[in-house]
Design an enzyme around this catalytic site. Structure first.
Site, short mmCIF file in Angstrom:
data_model
loop_
_atom_site.label_atom_id
_atom_site.label_comp_id
_atom_site.label_asym_id
_atom_site.label_seq_id
_atom_site.Cartn_x
_atom_site.Cartn_y
_atom_site.Cartn_z
N GLY A 174 89.20 38.75 66.84
CA GLY A 174 88.44 38.40 68.04
C GLY A 174 88.51 39.41 69.17
O GLY A 174 88.33 39.05 70.33
N ASN A 212 86.36 41.80 69.83
CA ASN A 212 85.03 41.91 70.46
C ASN A 212 84.76 40.70 71.35
O ASN A 212 84.20 40.82 72.44
CB ASN A 212 83.95 42.05 69.40
CG ASN A 212 83.81 43.48 68.93
OD1 ASN A 212 83.32 44.33 69.68
ND2 ASN A 212 84.27 43.77 67.72
N ARG A 227 76.48 26.11 51.33
CA ARG A 227 76.17 26.81 52.59
C ARG A 227 75.36 25.90 53.51
O ARG A 227 75.50 25.93 54.72
CB ARG A 227 75.37 28.08 52.31
CG ARG A 227 76.23 29.23 51.89
CD ARG A 227 75.45 30.54 51.89
NE ARG A 227 76.17 31.51 51.07
CZ ARG A 227 77.17 32.26 51.51
NH1 ARG A 227 77.55 32.20 52.76
NH2 ARG A 227 77.77 33.11 50.72
N ARG A 272 81.10 35.20 57.37
CA ARG A 272 80.29 34.40 56.45
C ARG A 272 78.84 34.85 56.57
O ARG A 272 78.37 35.12 57.69
CB ARG A 272 80.34 32.90 56.79
CG ARG A 272 81.71 32.30 56.87
CD ARG A 272 82.51 32.42 55.59
NE ARG A 272 81.94 31.74 54.46
CZ ARG A 272 82.39 31.89 53.20
NH1 ARG A 272 83.41 32.70 52.96
NH2 ARG A 272 81.83 31.24 52.21
N ILE A 273 78.16 34.92 55.46
CA ILE A 273 76.74 35.28 55.50
C ILE A 273 75.93 34.03 55.86
O ILE A 273 76.14 32.96 55.28
CB ILE A 273 76.30 35.85 54.14
CG1 ILE A 273 76.98 37.21 53.94
CG2 ILE A 273 74.79 35.97 54.05
CD1 ILE A 273 76.77 37.82 52.58
N ASN A 303 74.40 40.79 66.03
CA ASN A 303 75.61 41.13 65.27
C ASN A 303 76.07 42.52 65.68
O ASN A 303 75.26 43.34 66.15
CB ASN A 303 75.27 41.12 63.77
CG ASN A 303 76.48 41.43 62.90
OD1 ASN A 303 77.58 40.91 63.14
ND2 ASN A 303 76.30 42.28 61.90
N HIS A 337 78.03 45.84 64.01
CA HIS A 337 78.43 46.38 62.71
C HIS A 337 79.09 47.74 62.93
O HIS A 337 78.58 48.56 63.71
CB HIS A 337 77.19 46.52 61.81
CG HIS A 337 77.53 46.97 60.43
ND1 HIS A 337 78.13 46.13 59.51
CD2 HIS A 337 77.42 48.17 59.82
CE1 HIS A 337 78.35 46.80 58.39
NE2 HIS A 337 77.92 48.05 58.55
C1 GRF Z 1 84.54 44.66 64.05
O1 GRF Z 1 84.85 45.93 63.55
C2 GRF Z 1 83.07 44.38 63.88
O2 GRF Z 1 82.28 45.51 63.99
C3 GRF Z 1 83.00 43.83 62.48
O3 GRF Z 1 84.17 43.06 62.33
C4 GRF Z 1 85.18 43.55 63.20
C5 GRF Z 1 85.63 42.39 64.04
O4 GRF Z 1 86.73 42.70 64.85
N1 GRF Z 1 81.77 43.11 62.29
P1 GRF Z 1 87.20 41.71 65.98
O5 GRF Z 1 87.51 40.36 65.30
O6 GRF Z 1 86.12 41.58 66.99
O7 GRF Z 1 88.45 42.31 66.55
#
Ligand code: GRF
Length: 194
Positions: free
Chosen positions: A17, A19, A70, A96-97, A112, A114
């Site tokens: 978490g 981000n 799902r 999860r997709i 999202n 990435h």
């Molecule tokens: C990040 O590298 C993001 O780009 C990817 O999963 C990771 C999540 O990290 N989708 P965090 O849980 O936000 O620390």
């Protein structure tokens, strides 16, 4: 005085978490145009859920292991989202997709992040693949979610150099710093256009 009519976020996580924390910090700035309505995790043990609770943010757990399809998992997510005021779903390490049916119910309302410069390196192990290919640049991409994985319209990207001797871990750390800048920036951009 803070802004009124802020964009209401649901942040979906599965683990650490970091981000989510960077978005939470941004939302604590009075003039940031968004606020977090709820943090949702499919993993009851996600560290990010504890951080959210400690910060007094509403959290919901929808454990995919308790659902045999799902559809049932996603219906439960929709039910949880209805309890909160949500304008935008922010996928932040959500592992999860989501089905096209779910995504269609939130048109242009799911984003999202990435850890690659899309369209390069969709999927997993992005840093290892970029290093093995001898690339000189890596980065992260914030994009709209679409039915196809890691393929929706790009909102913004931030680049970092790949340095001699980089390992997937050192590169991941450099990219992650930029993720923490990119996600709040992208949300700010969207708040001004929605
Ligand atoms: C990040 O590298 C993001 O780009 C990817 O999963 C990771 C999540 O990290 N989708 P965090 O849980 O936000 O620390």
């Amino acid at each position: 005085m803070g802004l009124k009519n802020k964009l209401k976020l649901a942040i979906f996580i599965s683990g650490r978490g970091s981000n989510m924390l960077s978005i939470m910090d941004a939302c604590n700035e009075p003039n940031f145009p968004a606020e977090i309505s709820v943090v949702l995790s499919n993993n009851p043990e996600a560290a990010g859920i504890i951080s959210a609770s400690n910060a007094g943010i509403a959290s919901e757990i929808v454990n995919h292991k308790e659902h045999d399809s799902r559809e049932s998992f996603e219906s439960e997510i929709q039910r949880k989202l209805k309890k909160h005021d949500v304008d935008l779903i922010v996928l932040a390490g959500f592992m999860r997709i989501l089905t096209p049916e779910f995504i269609e119910q939130w048109p242009d309302k799911i984003i999202n992040i990435h850890p690659s410069l899309l369209p390069e390196y969709k999927g997993l192990n992005t840093h290892e693949r970029a290093i093995n290919d001898g690339k000189s640049e890596a980065g992260c991409t914030v994009h709209f979610a679409s039915a196809e994985l890691d393929s929706g319209e790009i909102i913004l990207q931030r680049k970092v150099p790949i340095k001699n001797g980089d390992t997937p871990q050192t590169l991941a750390a450099r990219v992650l710093e930029q993720e923490h800048v990119a996600y709040p920036l992208a949300i700010k951009l969207l708040a001004s256009s929605l």
